[in-house]
Design an enzyme around this catalytic site. Structure first.
Site, PDB file in Angstrom:
ATOM      1  N   ASP A 161       1.309  -1.523  -0.148  1.00 45.80           N
ATOM      2  CA  ASP A 161      -0.175   0.111   0.359  1.00 45.80           C
ATOM      3  C   ASP A 161       1.044   1.541  -0.035  1.00 45.80           C
ATOM      4  OD1 ASP A 161      -1.616   2.110   0.883  1.00 45.80           O
ATOM      5  OD2 ASP A 161      -2.955   0.928   2.159  1.00 45.80           O
ATOM      6  N   ASN A 194       4.363   4.107 -10.253  1.00 41.73           N
ATOM      7  CA  ASN A 194       3.294   4.406 -11.290  1.00 41.73           C
ATOM      8  C   ASN A 194       2.381   4.915 -10.662  1.00 41.73           C
ATOM      9  OD1 ASN A 194       2.168   3.999 -13.360  1.00 41.73           O
ATOM     10  ND2 ASN A 194       1.310   1.667 -12.101  1.00 41.73           N
ATOM     11  N   TYR A 237      -4.658  16.163  -8.056  1.00 40.82           N
ATOM     12  CA  TYR A 237      -3.797  15.212  -9.175  1.00 40.82           C
ATOM     13  C   TYR A 237      -2.955  16.641  -9.888  1.00 40.82           C
ATOM     14  CZ  TYR A 237      -3.064  12.264 -12.337  1.00 40.82           C
ATOM     15  OH  TYR A 237      -2.595  11.034 -13.807  1.00 40.82           O
ATOM     16  N   LYS A 244       1.186  15.969  -9.427  1.00 43.24           N
ATOM     17  CA  LYS A 244       2.428  15.165 -10.748  1.00 43.24           C
ATOM     18  C   LYS A 244       3.036  17.076 -11.511  1.00 43.24           C
ATOM     19  CE  LYS A 244       0.198  11.644 -11.237  1.00 43.24           C
ATOM     20  NZ  LYS A 244       1.024  10.590 -10.831  1.00 43.24           N
ATOM     21  N   ALA A 250      -4.152   6.937 -22.374  1.00 40.38           N
ATOM     22  CA  ALA A 250      -3.675   5.856 -22.558  1.00 40.38           C
ATOM     23  C   ALA A 250      -5.143   5.048 -21.951  1.00 40.38           C
ATOM     24  CB  ALA A 250      -3.018   4.611 -21.722  1.00 40.38           C
ATOM     25  N   THR A 290      -7.383   2.471 -20.675  1.00 42.58           N
ATOM     26  CA  THR A 290      -6.700   1.786 -19.096  1.00 42.58           C
ATOM     27  C   THR A 290      -8.518   2.117 -18.512  1.00 42.58           C
ATOM     28  OG1 THR A 290      -6.064   3.723 -17.119  1.00 42.58           O
ATOM     29  CG2 THR A 290      -4.337   2.478 -19.274  1.00 42.58           C
TER      30      THR A 290
END
Length: 252
Positions: free
Chosen positions: A60, A87, A155, A159, A188, A190
């Site tokens: 985790d 990642n 987010y 980043k 991408a 996903t």
């Protein structure tokens, strides 16, 4: 040192970009430690790759003790670490900036920034003392390391911060032959981006919603494998891999 003897560690290896990168690394010859919270998803990734080229370890990224145990397992099993792909990540609910709670903010910071920071520290400790010395660390940045989407303060902030972590750790890693780079990914295909092609699509800066083009996540996995395969006297500091027609470049 040939890839056949090199050890890579991928966080968030059970799905999406993490899975694509893990498979690309395995197919390039690396033995890959697959880390994530769900053992069943890690085992599925392992089955998709070559036999005997992976090890599943539950971890985790929001818990320092879990991260420490992960790296202890890598060192105890293989005695070295050649590549780390930071990642694992998450986002917060798309709410008005002023309505984002402190708890939501901190959850994203803990996963997207503090987790990679701690993983990088542990990787440094292993890489600087092993023989041959050194290694490579690759951070998952995102297009959001350059420009935000609406209602993505947490987010986007993490980043942008990952870019700072990449540059600072690359500089500090020089003396130990540790190269650090970053791959910034845009759209991408996903599970995380399914909303881009389902329903009304995703919110745009002008207030409209629209579907957006995506690309096969394999393109990202191949990019990570390319970065990982470079000799340590060469480094990709930043690479952007994005869906060609996504609304990023220009005013669209």
């Amino acid at each position: 040192m040939s890839e056949a003897k090199k050890i890579a560690l991928v966080t968030g290896a059970g799905t999406g970009v993490g899975r694509a990168a893990s498979l690309a690394l395995m197919n390039a010859g690396f033995t890959v430690v697959l880390a994530g919270r769900r053992l069943d998803m890690l085992e599925e990734t392992a089955k998709l790759g070559p036999a005997g080229k992976s090890l599943c370890v539950t971890a985790d990224m929001t818990k320092p003790d879990s991260i420490a145990a992960l790296f202890d397992k890598v060192k105890a099993t293989y005695g070295r670490l050649d590549v780390l792909f930071n990642n694992a990540g998450m986002g917060a609910p798309a709410v008005n900036f002023e309505d984002l709670s402190l708890e939501q903010w901190q959850a994203v910071v803990n996963t997207n920034l503090t987790g990679p920071f701690l993983c990088t520290q542990h990787a440094f400790r292993i890489m600087k003392d092993q023989t041959p010395r050194g290694g490579r660390i690759i951070n998952n940045g995102s297009i959001s390391a350059h420009a935000p989407r609406p209602f993505s303060a947490a987010y986007t902030s993490t980043k942008h911060a990952i870019t700072g972590l990449t540059k600072a750790s690359n500089l500090d890693g020089r003396m130990y032959d540790i190269a650090v780079g970053q791959v910034d990914i845009g759209n991408a295909a996903t599970p995380m981006t399914d909303r881009m092609v389902n329903g009304p699509g995703v919110l745009q800066p002008d207030g409209t919603t629209k579907h957006e083009p995506r690309m096969d996540a394999k393109a990202v996995g191949d990019a990570v494998a390319y970065m990982a395969g470079l000799p340590l006297d060469a480094n990709v500091l930043t690479m952007t891999v994005m869906a060609t027609k996504m609304p990023f470049v220009g005013r669209g």
